[in-house]
Scaffold this active site. Structure first.
Site, PDB file in Angstrom:
ATOM      1  N   ARG A 237     -46.566 -78.899 -22.368  1.00 46.23           N
ATOM      2  CA  ARG A 237     -47.597 -78.302 -23.216  1.00 46.23           C
ATOM      3  C   ARG A 237     -47.219 -76.902 -23.673  1.00 46.23           C
ATOM      4  O   ARG A 237     -46.705 -76.103 -22.891  1.00 46.23           O
ATOM      5  CB  ARG A 237     -48.932 -78.233 -22.461  1.00 46.23           C
ATOM      6  CG  ARG A 237     -50.106 -78.002 -23.395  1.00 46.23           C
ATOM      7  CD  ARG A 237     -51.414 -77.854 -22.661  1.00 46.23           C
ATOM      8  NE  ARG A 237     -51.709 -76.449 -22.440  1.00 46.23           N
ATOM      9  CZ  ARG A 237     -52.849 -76.004 -21.950  1.00 46.23           C
ATOM     10  NH1 ARG A 237     -53.805 -76.852 -21.621  1.00 46.23           N
ATOM     11  NH2 ARG A 237     -53.046 -74.725 -21.789  1.00 46.23           N
TER      12      ARG A 237
ATOM     13  N   HIS B  74     -63.155 -79.597 -21.984  1.00 49.27           N
ATOM     14  CA  HIS B  74     -62.942 -78.150 -22.150  1.00 49.27           C
ATOM     15  C   HIS B  74     -62.187 -77.912 -23.448  1.00 49.27           C
ATOM     16  O   HIS B  74     -61.710 -78.856 -24.083  1.00 49.27           O
ATOM     17  CB  HIS B  74     -62.116 -77.584 -20.978  1.00 49.27           C
ATOM     18  CG  HIS B  74     -60.711 -78.118 -20.910  1.00 49.27           C
ATOM     19  ND1 HIS B  74     -60.423 -79.404 -20.484  1.00 49.27           N
ATOM     20  CD2 HIS B  74     -59.525 -77.565 -21.250  1.00 49.27           C
ATOM     21  CE1 HIS B  74     -59.128 -79.604 -20.553  1.00 49.27           C
ATOM     22  NE2 HIS B  74     -58.550 -78.510 -21.014  1.00 49.27           N
TER      23      HIS B  74
ATOM     24  N   HIS C 140     -61.307 -81.342 -25.394  1.00 54.22           N
ATOM     25  CA  HIS C 140     -60.503 -82.494 -24.965  1.00 54.22           C
ATOM     26  C   HIS C 140     -60.687 -82.743 -23.473  1.00 54.22           C
ATOM     27  O   HIS C 140     -61.162 -81.880 -22.736  1.00 54.22           O
ATOM     28  CB  HIS C 140     -59.029 -82.317 -25.310  1.00 54.22           C
ATOM     29  CG  HIS C 140     -58.392 -81.100 -24.710  1.00 54.22           C
ATOM     30  ND1 HIS C 140     -58.554 -79.835 -25.231  1.00 54.22           N
ATOM     31  CD2 HIS C 140     -57.609 -80.954 -23.617  1.00 54.22           C
ATOM     32  CE1 HIS C 140     -57.886 -78.958 -24.495  1.00 54.22           C
ATOM     33  NE2 HIS C 140     -57.306 -79.614 -23.507  1.00 54.22           N
TER      34      HIS C 140
ATOM     35  N   ASP D 130     -58.946 -75.158 -24.634  1.00 55.40           N
ATOM     36  CA  ASP D 130     -58.005 -74.264 -23.956  1.00 55.40           C
ATOM     37  C   ASP D 130     -58.232 -72.804 -24.325  1.00 55.40           C
ATOM     38  O   ASP D 130     -58.407 -72.464 -25.498  1.00 55.40           O
ATOM     39  CB  ASP D 130     -56.562 -74.645 -24.322  1.00 55.40           C
ATOM     40  CG  ASP D 130     -56.220 -76.054 -23.856  1.00 55.40           C
ATOM     41  OD1 ASP D 130     -56.820 -76.521 -22.875  1.00 55.40           O
ATOM     42  OD2 ASP D 130     -55.351 -76.685 -24.490  1.00 55.40           O
TER      43      ASP D 130
HETATM   44  C1  SIN Z   1     -54.879 -80.351 -21.024  1.00 57.63           C
HETATM   45  O1  SIN Z   1     -56.067 -80.221 -20.796  1.00 57.63           O
HETATM   46  O2  SIN Z   1     -54.221 -79.461 -21.540  1.00 57.63           O
HETATM   47  C2  SIN Z   1     -54.171 -81.629 -20.667  1.00 57.63           C
HETATM   48  C3  SIN Z   1     -54.575 -82.762 -21.523  1.00 57.63           C
HETATM   49  C4  SIN Z   1     -53.869 -84.023 -21.137  1.00 57.63           C
HETATM   50  O3  SIN Z   1     -53.039 -84.018 -20.235  1.00 57.63           O
HETATM   51  O4  SIN Z   1     -54.145 -85.043 -21.740  1.00 57.63           O
END
Ligand code: SIN
Length: 278
Positions: free
Chosen positions: A264, A93, A249, A95
């Site tokens: 995050r 996906h 990612h 973000d």
């Molecule tokens: C995410 O998708 O924001 C998390 C990515 C991760 O934990 O590596």
């Protein structure tokens, strides 16, 4: 600071930087624009310092759905406990593509990582687009696609373990539906990039679901070819910044029985323009 590309296609590792040092930010930002994913090693910093670093990129977008780091409204917690099965973000996906002004970047600070596994994969949507035929590129330039938060964060997905364990919540806030060009002119690099993703894109505007699925499935089949990807191996103190308008990612969920904790931050972007608009 030393900036070393991770692969021929996307990503760079940065060593010898200090994200607290404002005088280094221009070089870090330039590396982010050029490589789309930067893994900055050795950042043993406080939550306040991650927030200050993020604010150099732009305004922080306080995530509607993720649990917060206790005491820090601006820090989303990305956590998987040893007894939990699913990791947040374990499917490809990008973000916040469901927002009208989708996020510029996300900044993930590794706090605790399993001794093995728990890497994150990234794919360059610049490279994917560049690899398509001229005919398909032209067709895609004329299309828009709908993106939504509803199926991922809304009530319909209530069986999701991340929701049941309180890592993700507020399903009543999952009301975003946005239309974006399928090919955008990247606001920072000026390059064309493909802007659809399996997490949040629901259909091509004006096409049936079946037609949309066929096209999107083809694009997705091209999007994770190894030559378009890189992989970040985390260590506590690694900060990875990724470009949400040029990459996808996926958190690799291969560490059952172990704990992984990340902090995050997502930074606001702007409405996206179609490639031909430049
Ligand atoms: C995410 O998708 O924001 C998390 C990515 C991760 O934990 O590596």
């Amino acid at each position: 600071m030393h900036i070393t590309p991770m692969t021929g296609g996307v990503g760079a590792e940065i060593v010898g930087a200090d994200v607290r040092n404002a005088s280094q930010f221009d070089d870090i930002f330039a590396a982010f624009v050029e490589h789309a994913v930067i893994a900055i090693r050795g950042q043993d910093i406080l939550p306040e310092e991650q927030i200050a670093f993020a604010e150099r990129f732009g305004t922080i977008n306080i995530n509607r759905f993720f649990a917060k780091v206790p005491g820090y409204e601006k820090l989303a917690m990305v956590l998987k406990e040893p007894d939990q099965e699913h990791a947040i973000g374990e499917s490809w996906h990008t973000d916040h593509s469901y927002d009208e002004a989708p996020a510029m970047c996300s900044i993930l600070h590794c706090i605790e990582t399993p001794s093995t596994g728990g890497d994150t994969l990234f794919a360059s949507m610049y490279r994917v687009f560049d690899g398509l035929s001229d005919g398909l590129k032209d067709t895609l330039r004329g299309l828009n696609a709908w993106h939504s938060s509803r199926h991922a964060f809304g009530y319909s997905n209530s069986q999701n373990e991340a929701k049941q364990t309180g890592r993700v919540g507020n399903p009543e806030l999952a009301t975003q539906d946005s239309l974006h060009p399928v090919v955008i002119r990247h606001p920072l690099s000026g390059r064309e990039t493909l802007y659809v993703n399996p997490g949040f894109t629901i259909r091509i505007d004006g096409w049936t679901e079946e037609e949309s699925k066929s096209l999107l499935d083809y694009l997705y089949s091209q999007s994770t070819l190894p030559e378009y990807t890189c992989r970040v191996r985390w260590q506590p103190g690694t900060i990875t910044v990724w470009d949400n308008r040029a990459t996808w990612h996926r958190a690799v969920n291969d560490y059952h029985g172990h704990r992984r904790l990340m902090h995050r931050i997502t930074v606001e972007g702007e409405p996206l323009s179609a490639a031909q608009a430049s």
